[in-house]
Design a protein around this motif. Structure first.
Motif, PDB file in Angstrom:
ATOM      1  N   PHE A 132      -3.453  -3.795   3.455  1.00 14.56           N
ATOM      2  CA  PHE A 132      -3.462  -2.748   2.430  1.00 14.56           C
ATOM      3  C   PHE A 132      -4.357  -1.597   2.866  1.00 14.56           C
ATOM      4  O   PHE A 132      -3.962  -0.422   2.837  1.00 14.56           O
ATOM      5  N   ALA A 188       0.828  -1.205   0.000  1.00 12.94           N
ATOM      6  CA  ALA A 188       0.000   0.000   0.000  1.00 12.94           C
ATOM      7  C   ALA A 188       0.862   1.254   0.000  1.00 12.94           C
ATOM      8  O   ALA A 188       0.553   2.236  -0.690  1.00 12.94           O
ATOM      9  N   LEU A 227      -2.040  -5.801  -6.183  1.00 13.58           N
ATOM     10  CA  LEU A 227      -1.682  -6.095  -4.799  1.00 13.58           C
ATOM     11  C   LEU A 227      -1.232  -7.546  -4.657  1.00 13.58           C
ATOM     12  O   LEU A 227      -0.218  -7.842  -4.010  1.00 13.58           O
TER      13      LEU A 227
END
Length: 316
Positions: free
Chosen positions: A308, A252, A282
């Protein structure tokens, strides 16, 4: 008395030429020219290197790894810039380097972590255009033209090494040449066909191409997740949920650094769900960091997304 003579008066004849004064004037002019030529002869030539990073990433990635997707490979920008500087030293042996200009795109023109590290290199100036929603650079060509024209106009450079391929750079080349600078186009070997516009090739003063052997040491393929290929090899115990949650926060931070806060504001209304493209990115990044496929670990994938979101929500 002659009538004509009466009307016009007697004719005057010019006096003798002052040859001594003329000779003195010529001597002063020669002295001035001699001083100017001596100063020019002792003033070193100066060159600068202008790098369209978008072109370099795409062309080098395609040549070495077969793809232009930045997410699938790493570029050693520091090593490559030093290689460009070394090559310039051999091409312009009697010239000094002004600096390297590195042009790239970024969300809202906010430096990514990678761009910050490049900006900290000696003799390197990072100039940022914008990135649109499709990750396309905007404004980079105009930045190159502004710098090229300004440096040539002020006689700050005599030679410019331009690394790029876009036809829009033709106007930048013409502007610099109009002030007497020579522009040399450097490119990266294309895999079939050309990766530089023909009008640009026609306009420059010289051309040079870097081949696979030159580029290969600076491009490394990442260990990425392949949906239909071999999963990353994991050695050691399966990570805990906390481990994966931490990795999610790390991804993130990287994502936010490259996208900017505007993209964060777009994601927040959808919490706890992520758009498919972001979720896939991700997963790919996390699996590369973990060395483990998460396809059979639904609980770890949930922990990954939680990590995240945890980081993003603390930054808003």
């Amino acid at each position: 008395m002659n009538d004509t003579q009466g009307l016009t008066g007697p004719q005057e004849h010019p006096g003798p030429l002052d040859l001594a004064a003329i000779a003195a004037g010529v001597e002063r002019t020669n002295e001035l020219l001699t001083r100017v030529l001596a100063e020019v002869a002792t003033t070193p030539s100066t060159h600068a290197i202008f790098v369209d990073a978008g072109y370099v990433y795409a062309a080098a990635g395609r040549l070495v790894t077969g793809t232009e997707d930045r997410r699938t490979f790493d570029l050693d920008a520091e090593g490559l810039i030093e290689a460009f500087i070394d090559r310039a030293r051999t091409i312009f042996p009697d010239s000094r380097l002004l600096r390297v200009y590195w042009y790239d795109g970024a969300r809202r023109r906010i430096h990514t972590t990678e761009q910050q590290s490049i900006a900290e290199l000696p003799d390197v100036k990072v100039r940022l255009g914008n990135l649109n929603a499709n990750n396309q650079q905007k404004g980079v060509d105009s930045l190159i033209r502004t710098d090229l024209e300004s440096l040539a106009r002020h006689r700050a450079i005599s030679d410019a090494a331009l690394i790029g391929g876009d036809e829009d750079l033709v106007s930048a080349v013409e502007a610099a040449q109009g002030y007497g600078a020579r522009v040399h186009l450097w490119g990266i070997e294309a895999v079939g066909g050309r990766n530089q516009a023909e009008p640009l090739l026609w306009e420059v003063d010289s051309q040079r191409t870097f081949d696979l052997d030159f580029c290969k040491p600076y491009v490394t393929r990442r260990a990425v997740y392949e949906p239909f290929g071999d999963a990353p090899v994991h050695q050691g115990p399966t990570p805990t949920r906390d481990d994966v949650r931490f990795v999610g926060a790390r991804v993130a931070a990287q994502w936010l650094g490259s996208r900017g806060r505007a993209s964060l504001a777009e994601l927040l209304p959808g919490h706890p769900y992520l758009p498919g493209s972001v979720d896939q990115e991700l997963l790919v990044e996390a699996e590369a960091l973990l060395g483990l496929s998460l396809r059979g670990h639904a609980d770890l994938r949930r922990a990954l997304r939680d990590g995240f979101w945890d980081h993003l929500r603390t930054q808003y």
